[in-house]
Design a protein around this motif. Structure first.
Motif, PDB file in Angstrom:
ATOM      1  N   UNK A 219      10.596 -27.506  82.333  1.00 38.61           N
ATOM      2  CA  UNK A 219      10.019 -27.689  81.595  1.00 38.61           C
ATOM      3  C   UNK A 219       9.365 -29.730  81.689  1.00 38.61           C
ATOM      4  N   UNK A 220      10.382 -29.461  81.335  1.00 34.83           N
ATOM      5  CA  UNK A 220      10.441 -31.229  81.060  1.00 34.83           C
ATOM      6  C   UNK A 220      10.709 -31.901  80.155  1.00 34.83           C
ATOM      7  N   UNK A 221      12.176 -30.877  80.027  1.00 31.62           N
ATOM      8  CA  UNK A 221      12.940 -31.394  78.614  1.00 31.62           C
ATOM      9  C   UNK A 221      14.323 -31.893  78.623  1.00 31.62           C
ATOM     10  N   UNK A 222      14.607 -33.224  79.108  1.00 31.45           N
ATOM     11  CA  UNK A 222      15.642 -33.442  79.178  1.00 31.45           C
ATOM     12  C   UNK A 222      16.462 -34.563  77.823  1.00 31.45           C
ATOM     13  N   UNK A 223      15.999 -34.050  77.058  1.00 36.09           N
ATOM     14  CA  UNK A 223      17.025 -35.359  75.707  1.00 36.09           C
ATOM     15  C   UNK A 223      16.525 -33.941  74.001  1.00 36.09           C
ATOM     16  N   UNK A 224      17.661 -34.345  73.253  1.00 32.02           N
ATOM     17  CA  UNK A 224      17.802 -33.686  72.367  1.00 32.02           C
ATOM     18  C   UNK A 224      16.433 -34.151  71.416  1.00 32.02           C
ATOM     19  N   UNK A 225      15.797 -35.746  71.316  1.00 31.03           N
ATOM     20  CA  UNK A 225      14.577 -35.865  70.880  1.00 31.03           C
ATOM     21  C   UNK A 225      13.332 -35.027  71.070  1.00 31.03           C
ATOM     22  N   UNK A 226      13.606 -35.426  72.728  1.00 29.13           N
ATOM     23  CA  UNK A 226      12.324 -34.301  73.291  1.00 29.13           C
ATOM     24  C   UNK A 226      12.616 -32.862  72.542  1.00 29.13           C
ATOM     25  N   UNK A 227      13.000 -31.942  73.141  1.00 33.78           N
ATOM     26  CA  UNK A 227      13.732 -30.818  72.521  1.00 33.78           C
ATOM     27  C   UNK A 227      13.113 -30.677  71.284  1.00 33.78           C
ATOM     28  N   UNK A 228      13.532 -31.496  69.789  1.00 33.28           N
ATOM     29  CA  UNK A 228      13.328 -31.464  68.757  1.00 33.28           C
ATOM     30  C   UNK A 228      12.054 -31.454  68.617  1.00 33.28           C
ATOM     31  N   UNK A 229      10.946 -31.824  68.789  1.00 32.03           N
ATOM     32  CA  UNK A 229       9.232 -31.860  69.339  1.00 32.03           C
ATOM     33  C   UNK A 229       8.767 -30.340  69.794  1.00 32.03           C
ATOM     34  N   UNK A 230       9.087 -29.394  70.042  1.00 34.15           N
ATOM     35  CA  UNK A 230       9.356 -28.520  70.390  1.00 34.15           C
ATOM     36  C   UNK A 230       8.736 -27.084  69.466  1.00 34.15           C
ATOM     37  N   UNK A 231       9.539 -27.833  68.061  1.00 33.27           N
ATOM     38  CA  UNK A 231       9.863 -26.337  67.415  1.00 33.27           C
ATOM     39  C   UNK A 231       8.518 -26.594  66.816  1.00 33.27           C
ATOM     40  N   UNK A 232       8.356 -25.155  66.660  1.00 37.36           N
ATOM     41  CA  UNK A 232       7.472 -24.924  65.645  1.00 37.36           C
ATOM     42  C   UNK A 232       7.485 -23.416  64.382  1.00 37.36           C
ATOM     43  N   UNK A 233       7.657 -23.221  63.435  1.00 40.74           N
ATOM     44  CA  UNK A 233       8.291 -22.454  62.284  1.00 40.74           C
ATOM     45  C   UNK A 233       7.977 -21.334  62.646  1.00 40.74           C
ATOM     46  N   UNK A 234       8.708 -20.088  62.599  1.00 42.90           N
ATOM     47  CA  UNK A 234       7.573 -18.714  62.826  1.00 42.90           C
ATOM     48  C   UNK A 234       6.630 -18.284  61.628  1.00 42.90           C
ATOM     49  N   UNK A 235       5.641 -17.648  61.674  1.00 43.12           N
ATOM     50  CA  UNK A 235       5.137 -17.669  61.515  1.00 43.12           C
ATOM     51  C   UNK A 235       4.935 -16.293  60.079  1.00 43.12           C
ATOM     52  N   UNK A 236       6.536 -15.190  60.881  1.00 42.58           N
ATOM     53  CA  UNK A 236       6.597 -14.575  59.262  1.00 42.58           C
ATOM     54  C   UNK A 236       7.758 -14.661  58.930  1.00 42.58           C
ATOM     55  N   UNK A 237       7.890 -15.631  57.886  1.00 44.99           N
ATOM     56  CA  UNK A 237       9.401 -15.846  57.074  1.00 44.99           C
ATOM     57  C   UNK A 237      10.550 -14.879  57.460  1.00 44.99           C
ATOM     58  N   UNK A 238       9.925 -13.667  56.966  1.00 38.87           N
ATOM     59  CA  UNK A 238      10.500 -12.719  56.815  1.00 38.87           C
ATOM     60  C   UNK A 238      11.192 -11.562  58.368  1.00 38.87           C
ATOM     61  N   UNK A 239      10.633 -12.312  59.137  1.00 35.27           N
ATOM     62  CA  UNK A 239      11.216 -11.088  60.184  1.00 35.27           C
ATOM     63  C   UNK A 239      13.012 -12.610  60.639  1.00 35.27           C
ATOM     64  N   UNK A 240      13.502 -11.508  60.652  1.00 36.96           N
ATOM     65  CA  UNK A 240      14.629 -12.690  61.677  1.00 36.96           C
ATOM     66  C   UNK A 240      15.107 -13.399  62.332  1.00 36.96           C
ATOM     67  N   UNK A 241      15.407 -14.514  62.421  1.00 34.88           N
ATOM     68  CA  UNK A 241      15.377 -14.715  64.219  1.00 34.88           C
ATOM     69  C   UNK A 241      16.647 -15.145  64.131  1.00 34.88           C
ATOM     70  N   UNK A 242      17.145 -15.441  66.023  1.00 37.04           N
ATOM     71  CA  UNK A 242      18.489 -15.636  66.126  1.00 37.04           C
ATOM     72  C   UNK A 242      18.599 -17.428  66.087  1.00 37.04           C
ATOM     73  N   UNK A 243      19.619 -18.333  66.777  1.00 38.88           N
ATOM     74  CA  UNK A 243      19.496 -19.694  66.547  1.00 38.88           C
ATOM     75  C   UNK A 243      18.235 -20.325  67.614  1.00 38.88           C
ATOM     76  N   UNK A 244      17.762 -20.829  66.995  1.00 36.06           N
ATOM     77  CA  UNK A 244      16.678 -21.515  66.900  1.00 36.06           C
ATOM     78  C   UNK A 244      17.450 -23.462  67.544  1.00 36.06           C
ATOM     79  N   UNK A 245      17.317 -23.849  68.969  1.00 35.09           N
ATOM     80  CA  UNK A 245      17.843 -24.735  69.523  1.00 35.09           C
ATOM     81  C   UNK A 245      17.023 -26.031  68.865  1.00 35.09           C
ATOM     82  N   UNK A 246      15.422 -25.604  69.146  1.00 34.62           N
ATOM     83  CA  UNK A 246      14.881 -27.025  68.257  1.00 34.62           C
ATOM     84  C   UNK A 246      14.662 -27.063  67.189  1.00 34.62           C
ATOM     85  N   UNK A 247      15.223 -26.536  66.240  1.00 36.66           N
ATOM     86  CA  UNK A 247      15.892 -27.134  64.971  1.00 36.66           C
ATOM     87  C   UNK A 247      16.707 -27.394  64.381  1.00 36.66           C
TER      88      UNK A 247
END
Length: 888
Positions: A219-247
């Motif tokens: 997808x064109x993502x090769x660095x940690x810095x590039x990955x960080x820009x792909x983080x999007x907060x979850x819409x439902x704050x009460x919905x549990x999510x697994x580990x998020x590498x982007x965060x």
């Protein structure tokens, strides 16, 4: 390249290490490797004693140049020629040309890597010396136990591995490497880690699996810095999510600790911090560290086992320590302790087993907090890394789980109490580190530690930047002199040496270094005007092209130099320049444009940010004008492809349509229309919401049109289905605002019950006409009820009119196969555009918006068809449909 034991072993654990060893590079040998060599030599001596005692044989030490020995078993047998120099730990002769290679490992378990190593040795020997090998043997453990396996079971993977090894060793280019588990014992770990940190490699995030890294690279993502820009907060704050590498990547980039949710810890009388030390190859534990914390009173305990026979005793001591406690919780880090308790339980009596169950029930894995809730700015969630982030240090600087095994083996061989004391100290310090982490987590809950909430990231960055409209001219002049860059570059550097040095370093870095990677010579051999080959060369022309090179596991800067011999034709006397140079050869290559467009279209990165990323990551300077040129070039390239998408949608059996606002410069208003089916998406920009253009656009469309309730679609002469999701959202909102309106509640309930029956059938059988036809009678009953109902409230009357007006467009999907009852495909297309709309913020003109929509159509169609947009750009294909056919 000469193949030896070291190259084979290194290639199995790490291709890059084998490459460096093939170049005769050396590093710092780790304590683990030194110990392994010592234990292996001891294992060979034990095996020699065993076979001479059991078989009454004299063990030979020779090489293959001699005749086959009379002895059935020989140790350290060497096979050498111009291609290989392999020494087998042992060899068993079962015939004149029949042998069984023997590999000796000092550990108590046989691993897949052990089998692969001896199988590779056997393959090279069989190919070079024509020996017949049917089986291989592995001798393991203190008592020289033997395991035999069939060599043929590894034939296919070995053939592939040897091909890759030869290709890598003969390739002059340095192979791409990443962080793996072997790094902790590798002699090159320090130099490799420095390079990985320098390129900000994704493998530094240990939670990312190799497959996930490859997916992100695609997808064109090769660095940690590039990955960080792909983080999007979850819409439902009460919905549990697994580990998020982007965060996690964002936490590293920002140097902050982010939290998904504040964890809660149980309040108990006694907190128990537990840590075990064990030998993985033996499946046993020899040391238990315990810290008891009651009312801030801390007591430490260590239980030591001299051998495996005493293992049960230390667990019994642990049970006796914890059993008198009334209310306690056991904190441990990772699942190792729980697995050890379950394993040892089989060796204890019933009463002790019951208490172990109680211990397991009252245990808490602290690692789960960092997997689910808290994201500190560390590359991994290991105990060591997080504790060191909290300023906790171990007495031994090289303290680790692997190093503890080295100390244990050294103690067993020497009985030196220095190693025992190191182990006990290390084990208790692990418990103290765990205590510090728990205290930190509690302080987060109490608000004593500054952290950032992941759900508020958007608000956090939603600053009001922009020009202020100052009515006083003096204020305007003062404001211009107050900008950060202005003051730093014009004022502070005159008085602040640090800033002056920083600016010098920045300017030094910005100097683009163009080291030539490849040279192309373009020769002119014939006059394009008269065809004469009698040419006189004049001063050559050269051009430097800066580009990127895409590799299997990475991407790097790539500089190409083009050279052409300018000529004068002796016949027609015309000056001739290579055609390649006449076509306005750009100073930037195609791959830079591909990478930039992928970042811009797929990840909604602004062109300004992409320029900065190119400079920071590859030290490539690209102007904003060039960036717009890249965009225009790809729009021109794919305009035909977007037209193909449009025609495929119009010629299909289904269209989802929707529209949304898209303000642009000058016009200030505008609308983006999206048309989609199950496999394609097409966008159009219009200066207003007038739907008259639809009559011409969809005049040949004969399928079903799915839309919202905008009246502009009603003029289209084709079967239509109104989105029922839009309808029930409107109904639900009206209920919330008019909760005492019983009439409307009844109308809404009746419609909801009818629709729920139909949806249940769809969930069971899919969108099939024959299965939904049974509900037509229910639909007719509902319409008759609605026709005959008399409502008094304005709300109920308005919805009655709305439903009856669209009665022929609400259940059209029941008359066709494969037609949905909602407009989700179009809404998803609108969502993709809305991210970009927020990014541009009314900065685009009409042409810029239209150009972007061409590329967005390509991107979304790739997604709907399960194609990789980045791969499509790299392929050079002009048509998505042809690209898809080639991928089948």
């Amino acid at each position: 390249m000469l193949i030896n034991n070291e190259i084979i072993n290194d290639y199995i654990v790490c291709h890059y290490k084998a490459y460096r060893k093939s170049k005769l590079q050396t590093g710092i040998i780790s304590d683990y490797q030194l110990l392994y060599n010592q234990l292996k030599q001891k294992g060979k001596e034990n095996f020699e004693k065993t076979i001479t005692k059991n078989n009454n044989l004299t063990v030979n030490h020779q090489n293959c140049e001699n005749n086959c020995p009379e002895e059935r078993i020989s140790l350290n047998f060497k096979f050498a020629n111009a291609n290989i120099d392999i020494i087998l730990d042992g060899i068993e002769f079962t015939g004149k040309k029949n042998i069984t290679p023997i590999f000796i490992t000092p550990f108590e378990k046989v691993t897949a890597a052990n089998k692969l190593f001896v199988s590779l040795q056997a393959t090279f020997i069989q190919n070079e010396f024509n020996f017949l090998i049917e089986n291989c043997k592995i001798v393991y453990g203190k008592n020289s136990k033997q395991a035999k396996f069939k060599f043929s079971s590894f034939t296919k993977p070995i053939k592939k591995l040897i091909g890759e090894m030869n290709k890598m060793l003969s390739n002059p280019n340095t192979p791409i490497f990443c962080r793996i588990s072997h790094c902790q014992v590798c002699e090159f770990q320090i130099s490799c880690l420095e390079k990985l940190i320098e390129r900000d490699d994704l493998s530094l995030l240990t939670a990312l699996k190799p497959k996930e890294i490859i997916q992100k690279n695609n997808r064109g993502i090769f660095s940690v810095k590039q990955l960080s820009y792909t983080f999007r907060p979850k819409k439902n704050p009460y919905r549990k999510r697994k580990f998020i590498p982007e965060l996690k990547a964002l936490a590293i980039r920002e140097g902050k600790t982010f939290i998904q949710e504040i964890p809660t810890l149980k309040q108990v009388e006694t907190e128990v911090y537990l840590d075990f030390e064990g030998m993985l190859d033996r499946g046993s534990n020899y040391l238990i560290g315990v810290i008891l914390k009651t009312n801030e009173v801390v007591t430490e305990y260590s239980f030591w086992a001299n051998n495996e026979e005493e293992e049960t005793d230390i667990f019994v001591e642990l049970i006796h320590l914890l059993k008198p406690l009334n209310s306690f919780i056991i904190y441990h880090y990772g699942s190792y302790e729980i697995q050890a308790l379950k394993r040892i339980s089989k060796k204890l009596n019933n009463e002790q087993q019951e208490f172990l169950k109680t211990m397991i029930d009252r245990s808490f894995n602290v690692l789960n907090i960092f997997s689910d809730y808290i994201y500190p700015p560390t590359y991994s969630n290991s105990l060591k890394e997080i504790a060191r982030f909290l300023k906790f240090e171990w007495t031994e600087k090289d303290a680790s789980g692997l190093q503890s095994s080295v100390w244990r083996y050294n103690w067993e061989m020497s009985k030196n109490d220095e190693f025992k004391n190191k182990l006990i100290t290390y084990n208790l310090e692990d418990c103290r580190a765990l205590d510090k982490i728990i205290t930190w987590i509690k302080n987060i809950s109490k608000g004593k530690v500054s952290v950032a909430k992941a759900s508020e990231i958007i608000k956090q960055y939603d600053y009001n930047f922009g020009n202020q409209n100052y009515l006083v001219a003096d204020y305007e002049a003062i404001n211009k002199c107050s900008y950060f860059d202005y003051q730093r570059n014009k004022i502070y550097l005159k008085t602040n040496k640090t800033i002056k040095d920083a600016l010098k370093r920045k300017e030094k870095f910005k100097k683009q270094v163009n080291r030539i990677d490849k040279v192309f010579n373009i020769r002119i051999i014939q006059c394009p005007y008269c065809g004469s080959k009698e040419l006189n060369s004049v001063r050559p022309t050269s051009k430097i092209v800066v580009d990127l090179k895409f590799m299997k596991y990475g991407i790097k800067k790539w500089i190409i130099k083009y050279i052409s011999n300018n000529c004068i034709c002796q016949s027609c006397k015309k000056h001739i320049t290579a055609k390649y140079f006449n076509n306005n050869l750009s100073m930037y290559g195609e791959n830079i444009a591909i990478w930039s467009i992928n970042q811009h279209i797929q990840y909604n990165m602004s062109l300004e940010k992409i320029i900065k990323m190119l400079l920071d990551t590859f030290n490539i300077k690209v102007s904003l004008v060039e960036m717009h040129g890249f965009k225009s070039r790809f729009v021109e390239k794919y305009i035909v492809a977007s037209e193909e998408i449009k025609q495929s949608i119009i010629g299909g059996e289904l269209i989802h349509a929707d529209e949304t606002k898209a303000s642009v410069r000058i016009l200030q208003t505008g609308y983006v229309w999206v048309f989609a089916n199950m496999s394609s998406v097409f966008y159009i920009f219009k200066p207003n919401r007038e739907a008259t253009f639809l009559l011409d656009l969809l005049k040949n469309f004969k399928g079903v049109l799915i839309t919202d309730f905008y009246a502009g679609y009603d003029a289209i002469s084709c079967p239509q289905q109104k989105c029922l999701i839009h309808l029930i959202r409107d109904m639900n909102e009206s209920i919330l605002k008019n909760q005492l309106n019983e009439e409307f509640k009844k109308l809404s309930d009746n419609f909801g019950k009818l629709l729920r029956k139909i949806i249940k059938t769809i969930d069971t059988f899919g969108l099939k006409k024959r299965n939904m036809s049974k509900h037509k009678k229910d639909v007719q009953v509902f319409w008759e009820w609605l026709d005959n109902s008399i409502f008094d409230t304005e709300l109920a009357i308005s919805y009655q009119k709305r439903l009856l007006k669209n009665r022929n467009k609400l259940f059209t999907f029941m008359d066709f196969d494969g037609i949905p009852w909602n407009n989700n495909n179009a809404e998803n297309g609108i969502k993709a555009f809305s991210y970009y709309r927020k990014l541009t913020n009314n900065r685009l003109n009409e042409k810029g918006m239209s150009d972007y929509l061409v590329l967005l159509s390509i991107l979304q169609t790739c997604k709907y068809r399960g194609l990789n947009f980045f791969e499509f750009l790299k392929s050079g294909e002009m048509s998505i449909f042809e690209f898809q056919e080639k991928r089948k």
